[in-house]
Scaffold this motif. Structure first.
Motif, PDB file in Angstrom:
ATOM      1  N   THR A 306      25.534   9.977  50.008  1.00 42.22           N
ATOM      2  CA  THR A 306      24.492  10.691  49.559  1.00 42.22           C
ATOM      3  C   THR A 306      24.702  11.220  47.984  1.00 42.22           C
ATOM      4  OG1 THR A 306      24.149  11.251  51.834  1.00 42.22           O
ATOM      5  CG2 THR A 306      22.759  12.440  49.819  1.00 42.22           C
ATOM      6  N   GLY A 307      23.815  10.922  47.373  1.00 40.73           N
ATOM      7  CA  GLY A 307      23.411  11.236  45.990  1.00 40.73           C
ATOM      8  C   GLY A 307      23.102  12.715  46.063  1.00 40.73           C
ATOM      9  N   PHE A 308      23.915  13.494  45.042  1.00 39.12           N
ATOM     10  CA  PHE A 308      23.567  14.936  45.103  1.00 39.12           C
ATOM     11  C   PHE A 308      22.889  15.629  43.886  1.00 39.12           C
ATOM     12  CE2 PHE A 308      25.275  19.243  46.071  1.00 39.12           C
ATOM     13  CZ  PHE A 308      24.409  19.540  47.025  1.00 39.12           C
ATOM     14  N   LEU A 309      21.841  16.072  43.720  1.00 40.69           N
ATOM     15  CA  LEU A 309      21.498  17.003  42.335  1.00 40.69           C
ATOM     16  C   LEU A 309      22.012  18.446  42.344  1.00 40.69           C
ATOM     17  CD1 LEU A 309      19.382  16.639  39.818  1.00 40.69           C
ATOM     18  CD2 LEU A 309      17.608  17.311  41.402  1.00 40.69           C
ATOM     19  N   HIS A 370      22.630   6.659  45.040  1.00 38.40           N
ATOM     20  CA  HIS A 370      24.093   7.049  45.360  1.00 38.40           C
ATOM     21  C   HIS A 370      24.590   7.720  44.424  1.00 38.40           C
ATOM     22  CE1 HIS A 370      22.765   3.738  48.461  1.00 38.40           C
ATOM     23  NE2 HIS A 370      23.686   4.308  48.894  1.00 38.40           N
ATOM     24  N   PRO A 371      25.794   8.310  44.769  1.00 36.86           N
ATOM     25  CA  PRO A 371      26.680   9.099  43.900  1.00 36.86           C
ATOM     26  C   PRO A 371      26.601   7.867  42.576  1.00 36.86           C
ATOM     27  CG  PRO A 371      27.306   9.399  45.856  1.00 36.86           C
ATOM     28  CD  PRO A 371      26.416   8.282  45.889  1.00 36.86           C
ATOM     29  N   GLY A 372      26.665   8.729  41.446  1.00 41.31           N
ATOM     30  CA  GLY A 372      27.144   7.717  40.239  1.00 41.31           C
ATOM     31  C   GLY A 372      25.744   7.281  39.392  1.00 41.31           C
ATOM     32  N   ALA A 373      24.615   7.222  40.205  1.00 42.67           N
ATOM     33  CA  ALA A 373      23.311   6.921  39.741  1.00 42.67           C
ATOM     34  C   ALA A 373      22.837   7.658  38.926  1.00 42.67           C
ATOM     35  CB  ALA A 373      22.053   6.473  40.999  1.00 42.67           C
ATOM     36  N   ARG A 374      22.180   7.007  37.656  1.00 39.72           N
ATOM     37  CA  ARG A 374      21.434   7.763  36.565  1.00 39.72           C
ATOM     38  C   ARG A 374      20.055   8.038  37.058  1.00 39.72           C
ATOM     39  NH1 ARG A 374      24.536   8.278  32.038  1.00 39.72           N
ATOM     40  NH2 ARG A 374      22.596   8.294  30.654  1.00 39.72           N
ATOM     41  N   VAL A 375      19.321   9.366  36.882  1.00 40.63           N
ATOM     42  CA  VAL A 375      18.332   9.354  37.391  1.00 40.63           C
ATOM     43  C   VAL A 375      17.631  10.539  36.223  1.00 40.63           C
ATOM     44  CG1 VAL A 375      16.684  10.599  39.056  1.00 40.63           C
ATOM     45  CG2 VAL A 375      18.655   9.265  39.818  1.00 40.63           C
ATOM     46  N   SER A 376      16.320  10.232  36.171  1.00 40.47           N
ATOM     47  CA  SER A 376      15.766  11.130  35.045  1.00 40.47           C
ATOM     48  C   SER A 376      14.890  12.176  35.852  1.00 40.47           C
ATOM     49  CB  SER A 376      14.587  10.420  34.381  1.00 40.47           C
ATOM     50  OG  SER A 376      13.804  11.151  33.389  1.00 40.47           O
ATOM     51  N   ILE A 377      15.099  13.473  35.602  1.00 35.69           N
ATOM     52  CA  ILE A 377      14.365  14.401  36.302  1.00 35.69           C
ATOM     53  C   ILE A 377      13.585  15.485  35.134  1.00 35.69           C
ATOM     54  CG2 ILE A 377      14.721  16.783  37.275  1.00 35.69           C
ATOM     55  CD1 ILE A 377      16.030  14.356  38.917  1.00 35.69           C
ATOM     56  N   GLY A 378      12.218  15.749  35.452  1.00 39.91           N
ATOM     57  CA  GLY A 378      11.332  16.313  34.657  1.00 39.91           C
ATOM     58  C   GLY A 378      11.218  17.690  35.139  1.00 39.91           C
ATOM     59  N   TRP A 379      10.976  18.846  34.700  1.00 38.07           N
ATOM     60  CA  TRP A 379      10.778  20.022  35.226  1.00 38.07           C
ATOM     61  C   TRP A 379      10.080  21.118  34.107  1.00 38.07           C
ATOM     62  CZ3 TRP A 379      15.549  18.907  33.125  1.00 38.07           C
ATOM     63  CH2 TRP A 379      16.043  19.966  32.338  1.00 38.07           C
ATOM     64  N   LEU A 393      23.954  11.377  39.276  1.00 38.89           N
ATOM     65  CA  LEU A 393      24.153  12.232  40.780  1.00 38.89           C
ATOM     66  C   LEU A 393      25.558  12.376  41.137  1.00 38.89           C
ATOM     67  CD1 LEU A 393      21.159  10.495  42.570  1.00 38.89           C
ATOM     68  CD2 LEU A 393      21.160  12.635  41.543  1.00 38.89           C
ATOM     69  N   ALA A 394      25.827  13.335  41.793  1.00 37.75           N
ATOM     70  CA  ALA A 394      27.190  13.691  42.033  1.00 37.75           C
ATOM     71  C   ALA A 394      27.294  13.204  43.559  1.00 37.75           C
ATOM     72  CB  ALA A 394      27.348  15.079  42.320  1.00 37.75           C
ATOM     73  N   THR A 395      28.639  13.444  44.255  1.00 37.02           N
ATOM     74  CA  THR A 395      28.594  12.985  45.814  1.00 37.02           C
ATOM     75  C   THR A 395      28.255  14.212  46.736  1.00 37.02           C
ATOM     76  OG1 THR A 395      30.216  11.518  45.632  1.00 37.02           O
ATOM     77  CG2 THR A 395      30.012  12.328  47.575  1.00 37.02           C
ATOM     78  N   GLY A 396      27.255  14.212  47.553  1.00 36.31           N
ATOM     79  CA  GLY A 396      26.577  15.464  48.338  1.00 36.31           C
ATOM     80  C   GLY A 396      26.819  15.267  49.757  1.00 36.31           C
ATOM     81  N   PRO A 397      26.446  16.319  50.519  1.00 39.21           N
ATOM     82  CA  PRO A 397      26.581  16.345  51.905  1.00 39.21           C
ATOM     83  C   PRO A 397      25.371  15.283  52.531  1.00 39.21           C
ATOM     84  CG  PRO A 397      25.284  18.236  50.888  1.00 39.21           C
ATOM     85  CD  PRO A 397      25.831  17.507  49.640  1.00 39.21           C
ATOM     86  N   ALA A 398      25.614  14.923  53.652  1.00 38.56           N
ATOM     87  CA  ALA A 398      24.784  14.087  54.444  1.00 38.56           C
ATOM     88  C   ALA A 398      23.327  14.654  54.326  1.00 38.56           C
ATOM     89  CB  ALA A 398      25.294  13.674  55.700  1.00 38.56           C
ATOM     90  N   ASP A 399      22.292  14.026  54.061  1.00 36.96           N
ATOM     91  CA  ASP A 399      20.932  14.646  54.244  1.00 36.96           C
ATOM     92  C   ASP A 399      20.120  14.362  55.544  1.00 36.96           C
ATOM     93  OD1 ASP A 399      20.826  15.740  51.846  1.00 36.96           O
ATOM     94  OD2 ASP A 399      19.898  14.094  50.694  1.00 36.96           O
TER      95      ASP A 399
END
Length: 399
Positions: A306-309, A370-379, A393-399
């Protein structure tokens, strides 16, 4: 980030035949009270922080005593026969596992049950049992061994997850039945890791009280909920830890995966007389499991790590409007969101250019990655200024 569930996946078509499950290839590889169908129900999943006393079910076996001199003419009482329920439990138990998930970011433990689908250690359980898991172990009831397990994948909307017990071989499996043949009034048996006690699975009995039911299932520990449809309703008194366990016919075939119980009746007494419990039809569950095992990701099925923010978000209603926002409650140090500069109080407004108005929206948009993917975040920060950053994205816990 916090766990949010998407829309349910309806049951479709005929159920699988009553034979050992075999995947078609691919990787090896728990609100408010509610009595009525459609009302909120509590997950029968156990966290170590909950104080729940589990009833001990004793299986009585007939035993032949030693011979001796006949000192009395009073005939000895005949040995008690093994009940049909006990016999079914004894036959099915070896195909079950106890699931213990370490929820590292929540400093908690989740305990549940799983069905062994293949002798090589593929296990079917509920997604909410392993939701947020940073490590998972399964103890096979058949051989008593404990294995480290990986999460092959999961479908949050169907509340299904597939695990792989590492290094497992020669495991006993369950026998699957036809959930399409289930009828109201039919006697059923539920086995599971009630109270998270481990060892010989607990046994509970009851009858089917409804079919094709829809519920809102709430995990009180995490303040999350999901909508599930097409469920089998019973009056079996499920307990925390029974999640992911089998709902059986009196012949011992699996017709459902126990997933939730009504909080209105749960735990009000040591022997609740009335309950409302719910199981996912096994055909529906196995359909999702096969897709996961085959590595076929989709809008609802996630396969692999799981990819992790690294951010905790909550749905926040905008005052005087009908809109909601994805409000950042916490940011984990050293993880992508923190490195990008997000702080508590910010509102996430977009992922890869797609507008976000709720935590579920973030979840859905990040699901394919997945972990390693590049994602654009707007806030948007507390001053109203908008920011955008690309994160890995980092490697995260199962969602």
């Amino acid at each position: 980030m916090s766990t949010i569930y998407g829309p349910p996946v309806p049951a479709s078509g005929e159920q699988p035949p009553p034979m050992p499950w075999r995947p078609p290839g691919g990787p090896g590889g728990d609100g408010g009270a509610g009595n009525e169908p459609g009302g909120p129900v509590r997950r029968p999943r156990r966290r170590r922080t909950l104080a729940i006393t589990a009833a001990c079910v004793v299986l009585v076996l007939a035993a032949a005593l030693g011979t001796g001199l006949a000192l009395s003419t009073t005939p000895a009482a005949p040995p008690k026969p093994v009940s049909r329920t006990s016999a079914v439990a004894a036959a099915v138990d070896p195909g079950l596992v106890d699931v213990v998930a370490t929820l590292g970011y929540q400093n908690a433990i989740s305990e549940g049950t799983g069905l062994v689908l293949t002798s090589s250690g593929e296990v079917l359980t509920n997604n909410h049992v392993i939701d947020g898991a940073t490590a998972v172990k399964v103890t096979d009831v058949g051989n008593g061994r404990t294995y480290t397990a990986t999460v092959v994948g999961y479908d949050q909307s169907a509340d299904i997850a597939v695990l792989q017990a590492q290094g497992a071989s020669g495991l006993k499996t369950v026998t699957l039945g036809l959930s399409s043949k289930v009828t109201v009034g039919e006697a059923v048996i539920a086995l599971g890791n009630a109270g998270g006690k481990g060892g010989t699975p607990s046994v509970a009995t009851g009858k089917v009280t409804g079919l094709n039911e829809a519920i809102t299932a709430t995990n009180e520990a995490e303040h999350t909920s999901e909508q599930l449809t097409g469920l089998i309703q019973t009056n079996v008194p499920l307990q925390s830890g029974d999640s992911g366990g089998p709902l059986l016919t009196t012949a011992g075939t699996v017709i459902g995966l126990d997933t939730a119980a009504s909080s209105a009746y749960q735990f009000q007494s040591s022997q609740p007389s009335v309950t409302a419990a719910f199981a996912i039809p096994i055909g529906q569950a196995v359909s999702a499991a096969r897709q996961i095992a085959a590595g076929r990701a989709s809008a609802t099925v996630h396969v692999g790590a799981t990819g992790f923010l690294g951010v905790e978000v909550a749905e926040y209603p905008v005052p005087f409007t009908s809109r909601t926002e994805a409000l950042v409650l916490g940011v984990m140090a050293g993880l992508p969101a923190a490195r990008a500069g997000l702080v508590p109080g910010d509102v996430i407004v977009s992922v890869n250019g797609h507008a976000v108005t709720s935590p579920s929206g973030i979840q859905a948009l990040l699901e394919p990655y997945h972990p390693g993917a590049r994602v654009s975040i707007g806030w948007q920060d507390v001053s109203g200024q908008t920011h955008t950053a690309t994160v890995v994205l980092a490697t995260g816990p199962a969602d």
